[in-house]
Design a protein around this motif. Structure first.
Motif, PDB file in Angstrom:
ATOM      1  N   PHE A 296       0.743  -1.127   0.166  1.00  0.00           N
ATOM      2  CA  PHE A 296      -0.021   0.129  -0.238  1.00  0.00           C
ATOM      3  C   PHE A 296       0.845   1.410   0.043  1.00  0.00           C
ATOM      4  O   PHE A 296       1.949   1.400   0.814  1.00  0.00           O
ATOM      5  N   ALA A 297       0.420   2.203  -0.816  1.00  0.00           N
ATOM      6  CA  ALA A 297       1.603   3.523  -1.150  1.00  0.00           C
ATOM      7  C   ALA A 297       0.842   4.643  -1.221  1.00  0.00           C
ATOM      8  O   ALA A 297      -0.472   4.516  -1.770  1.00  0.00           O
ATOM      9  N   SER A 298       1.511   5.613  -1.102  1.00  0.00           N
ATOM     10  CA  SER A 298       1.107   6.865  -1.619  1.00  0.00           C
ATOM     11  C   SER A 298       2.107   7.839  -2.297  1.00  0.00           C
ATOM     12  O   SER A 298       3.416   7.525  -2.379  1.00  0.00           O
ATOM     13  N   ALA A 299       1.736   8.946  -2.655  1.00  0.00           N
ATOM     14  CA  ALA A 299       2.915   9.669  -3.334  1.00  0.00           C
ATOM     15  C   ALA A 299       3.920  10.235  -2.270  1.00  0.00           C
ATOM     16  O   ALA A 299       3.475  10.455  -1.182  1.00  0.00           O
ATOM     17  N   GLN A 300       5.272  10.409  -2.729  1.00  0.00           N
ATOM     18  CA  GLN A 300       6.124  10.966  -1.680  1.00  0.00           C
ATOM     19  C   GLN A 300       5.496  12.323  -1.048  1.00  0.00           C
ATOM     20  O   GLN A 300       5.033  13.309  -2.158  1.00  0.00           O
ATOM     21  N   GLY A 301       5.249  12.545   0.015  1.00  0.00           N
ATOM     22  CA  GLY A 301       4.755  13.729   0.799  1.00  0.00           C
ATOM     23  C   GLY A 301       3.363  13.625   0.671  1.00  0.00           C
ATOM     24  O   GLY A 301       2.536  14.540   1.094  1.00  0.00           O
ATOM     25  N   GLY A 302       2.386  12.755   0.401  1.00  0.00           N
ATOM     26  CA  GLY A 302       1.126  12.283   0.453  1.00  0.00           C
ATOM     27  C   GLY A 302       0.556  11.795   1.573  1.00  0.00           C
ATOM     28  O   GLY A 302       1.409  12.024   2.740  1.00  0.00           O
ATOM     29  N   LEU A 303      -0.590  11.144   1.637  1.00  0.00           N
ATOM     30  CA  LEU A 303      -1.018  10.640   2.951  1.00  0.00           C
ATOM     31  C   LEU A 303      -0.427   9.549   3.393  1.00  0.00           C
ATOM     32  O   LEU A 303       0.472   8.769   2.652  1.00  0.00           O
ATOM     33  N   MET A 304      -0.107   9.648   4.768  1.00  0.00           N
ATOM     34  CA  MET A 304       0.591   8.773   5.480  1.00  0.00           C
ATOM     35  C   MET A 304      -0.169   8.052   6.788  1.00  0.00           C
ATOM     36  O   MET A 304      -0.821   8.888   7.491  1.00  0.00           O
ATOM     37  N   MET A 305      -0.591   6.962   6.504  1.00  0.00           N
ATOM     38  CA  MET A 305      -1.417   6.358   7.539  1.00  0.00           C
ATOM     39  C   MET A 305      -0.809   4.791   7.935  1.00  0.00           C
ATOM     40  O   MET A 305      -0.185   4.139   7.101  1.00  0.00           O
ATOM     41  N   ASN A 306      -1.126   4.398   9.346  1.00  0.00           N
ATOM     42  CA  ASN A 306      -0.600   3.268   9.794  1.00  0.00           C
ATOM     43  C   ASN A 306      -1.910   2.284   9.524  1.00  0.00           C
ATOM     44  O   ASN A 306      -2.918   2.321  10.288  1.00  0.00           O
ATOM     45  N   LEU A 307      -2.020   1.394   8.504  1.00  0.00           N
ATOM     46  CA  LEU A 307      -3.068   0.711   8.198  1.00  0.00           C
ATOM     47  C   LEU A 307      -2.938  -0.491   9.104  1.00  0.00           C
ATOM     48  O   LEU A 307      -1.998  -0.983   9.488  1.00  0.00           O
TER      49      LEU A 307
END
Length: 343
Positions: free
Chosen positions: A117-128
């Motif tokens: 699971f990934a997002s853009a660098q600097g994008g959403l960051m969540m501990n899923l």
């Protein structure tokens, strides 16, 4: 063009070219998983370089399910020699193979991968967690109506940003693994879902694995690079794809932790990261002596999948030592898969 001359099965299940045509098939034909595609392509190129006169195998990204369907269509030059998959062949698929005359199939585990699971660098960051992903993406989480519009609706500790996940389509091995290793992994922990499985397994399967269809989850076809592009240009979007694509695009995207574990080589090889999975190659034994280069192609895989091998450099996670040793033997002995092994 690969020849269309009919193949004849010998008593020993070896395939021999029939007819008078002296033209040999130009290359090995490989179909299957988009996750395995970059590894298979690298192996094909290396095999061709290492064997002068051998045409480079043709590698096509069709998805695991679509590839198995083509592979199991029959024996002969008009059918693929190899299918790569990011999940194990199903019993029903194995039975279809047998019904179409594909009776001697060799299963080789080529390595490991993780559903990252990934997002853009600097994008959403969540501990899923598997539970968070299930409640965000399931059509009817735990049998209830799906009403979550934002991540905060799923868990108050998460950002109040709209849920938007780009991921693999139906028929993809990555989609199957997402459903089995993440969604169902959460769902089956629920007491009511356990009871549902006992009373109505079809209802349980639908509740635990069906993904919502309201554009909160957007299928992107059999091209993981397209998912990378989508999330790279949208800092509020999440992508789901094989770990190798995360590593390859580390300058553009960032992995999201799951259960506090980062999607890294070490965490996937130890199965600490939820969604770690084996990758497979299925070979038609009947084609081994009829298709020039097929044995060499398989042998090149075995030269490439070690921890310090060329495939590790492009994101393949090596299988445990004992698993690699067992599968190395299969690349020379070509032990045939049985139905009992799939149960």
């Amino acid at each position: 063009m690969r020849i269309t001359t009919k193949f004849a099965l010998a008593a020993a299940s070896a395939l021999a070219l029939a007819g008078c045509n002296d033209t040999a098939p130009e290359s090995v034909q490989v179909v299957g998983s988009s996750t395995v595609f970059p590894f298979a392509k690298a192996v094909a190129e290396n095999a061709a370089r290492a064997n002068p006169g051998m045409a480079s195998p043709l590698i096509e990204s069709t998805g695991s399910g679509g590839g198995i369907k083509l592979f199991c269509g029959g024996v002969g030059s008009e059918h693929p020699d190899v299918v790569n998959t990011s999940r194990r062949m199903k019993t029903s698929e194995f039975e279809t193979c047998a019904a179409n005359g594909v009776t001697d199939v060799v299963e080789i585990q080529v390595g490991l991968d993780g559903i990252a699971f990934a997002s853009a660098q600097g994008g959403l960051m969540m501990n899923l967690t598997p539970d968070i992903v299930y409640r965000a993406l399931a059509a009817n989480p735990y049998g209830q109506e799906q009403t979550s519009e934002t991540w905060a609706d799923v868990d108050a500790s998460l950002p109040a940003e709209p849920i938007l996940v780009y991921g693999p389509p139906s028929g993809s091995g990555t989609r199957d693994a997402l459903q089995e290793l993440v969604l169902e992994a959460a769902c089956k922990q629920n007491a009511e879902m356990k009871a549902l499985k006992e009373s109505d397994e079809d209802a349980y399967d639908k509740t635990c694995t069906e993904i919502r269809s309201d554009q909160k989850y957007v299928a992107q076809g059999e091209q993981d690079n397209l998912i990378v592009q989508k999330i790279s240009s949208n800092p509020k979007a999440i992508g789901v794809f094989g770990y190798s694509y995360l590593e390859e695009n580390a300058d553009k995207v960032q992995g999201l932790p799951m259960n506090g574990s980062e999607p890294t080589y070490e965490n996937i090889s130890s199965f600490a990261y939820p969604g770690a999975r084996p990758l497979f190659m299925y070979v038609k034994k009947a084609h081994l002596d009829a298709i020039p280069g097929l044995r060499e192609y398989v042998a090149e895989w075995a030269k490439s999948w070690d921890k310090d091998g060329p495939l590790a450099k492009i994101g393949l996670v090596a299988s445990p030592d004992d698993v690699r040793a067992a599968n190395l033997a299969k690349t020379t002995e070509f032990t045939v898969l049985t139905a009992d092994e799939l149960k």
